[in-house]
Design a protein around this motif. Sequence first.
Motif, PDB file in Angstrom:
ATOM      1  N   TYR A  36     -17.602 -33.934  34.205  1.00  0.00           N
ATOM      2  CA  TYR A  36     -16.419 -34.265  33.412  1.00  0.00           C
ATOM      3  C   TYR A  36     -15.354 -34.925  34.291  1.00  0.00           C
ATOM      4  N   GLN A  37     -15.157 -34.398  35.481  1.00  0.00           N
ATOM      5  CA  GLN A  37     -14.174 -34.984  36.399  1.00  0.00           C
ATOM      6  C   GLN A  37     -14.606 -36.370  36.873  1.00  0.00           C
ATOM      7  N   LEU A  38     -15.901 -36.555  37.066  1.00  0.00           N
ATOM      8  CA  LEU A  38     -16.397 -37.840  37.568  1.00  0.00           C
ATOM      9  C   LEU A  38     -16.344 -38.951  36.515  1.00  0.00           C
ATOM     10  N   GLU A  97     -22.340 -39.207  29.758  1.00  0.00           N
ATOM     11  CA  GLU A  97     -20.913 -39.209  29.427  1.00  0.00           C
ATOM     12  C   GLU A  97     -20.655 -38.765  27.983  1.00  0.00           C
ATOM     13  N   SER A  98     -21.411 -39.282  27.030  1.00  0.00           N
ATOM     14  CA  SER A  98     -21.174 -38.912  25.629  1.00  0.00           C
ATOM     15  C   SER A  98     -21.453 -37.431  25.393  1.00  0.00           C
ATOM     16  N   MET A 103     -19.055 -32.196  24.406  1.00  0.00           N
ATOM     17  CA  MET A 103     -18.828 -30.789  24.765  1.00  0.00           C
ATOM     18  C   MET A 103     -17.327 -30.511  24.864  1.00  0.00           C
ATOM     19  N   ARG A 104     -16.585 -31.437  25.458  1.00  0.00           N
ATOM     20  CA  ARG A 104     -15.131 -31.276  25.551  1.00  0.00           C
ATOM     21  C   ARG A 104     -14.515 -31.214  24.152  1.00  0.00           C
ATOM     22  N   ASN A 105     -14.918 -32.131  23.287  1.00  0.00           N
ATOM     23  CA  ASN A 105     -14.371 -32.164  21.929  1.00  0.00           C
ATOM     24  C   ASN A 105     -14.698 -30.901  21.157  1.00  0.00           C
ATOM     25  N   TRP A 106     -15.923 -30.402  21.308  1.00  0.00           N
ATOM     26  CA  TRP A 106     -16.306 -29.164  20.637  1.00  0.00           C
ATOM     27  C   TRP A 106     -15.439 -28.013  21.140  1.00  0.00           C
ATOM     28  N   LYS A 111     -12.178 -23.666  20.364  1.00  0.00           N
ATOM     29  CA  LYS A 111     -11.786 -22.629  21.330  1.00  0.00           C
ATOM     30  C   LYS A 111     -11.019 -21.492  20.673  1.00  0.00           C
ATOM     31  N   ASP A 112     -10.137 -21.788  19.719  1.00  0.00           N
ATOM     32  CA  ASP A 112      -9.376 -20.727  19.048  1.00  0.00           C
ATOM     33  C   ASP A 112     -10.293 -19.851  18.195  1.00  0.00           C
TER      34      ASP A 112
END
Length: 127
Positions: A36-38, A97-98, A103-106, A111-112
């Motif tokens: 994710y950072q890369l 990347e996608s 995963m970030r979007n999910w 998260k809540d």
Amino acid sequence: MGERRNKNIVAPNVEGCPVETTLDVIGGKWKGLLLYQLIEGPKRFGEFRRIYPGITQFMLTLQLRELERDGIIHREVYKQVPPKVEYSLTEFGRTLESIILSMRNWGDTYKDKLNDCRVLSRQAEDE
């Protein structure tokens, strides 16, 4: 999941569940975070340590080596004093990347809800 392989040896049988193949490359606590950072651009070893202070030097080195071994990242060593090493995604690594962004979007979306489920689960255990 199927039979795990030694991370230093290429599995002779690469067939099997495609999800297992993907998780073999990006699975674990740190690989997805490093990737994710890369996505944003090259990073140095020390940058990863500052971003994720919970990762040990040993584990960071191990995870980066595995990603490099799988052709996902490139390790560039600059000949200077002190030595400078940068890690970046390869063209092959960019194909993930996608997945990482999904995963970030999910995580942002759920998260809540996940936290609420975990709180309810803990409350049920305490009763």
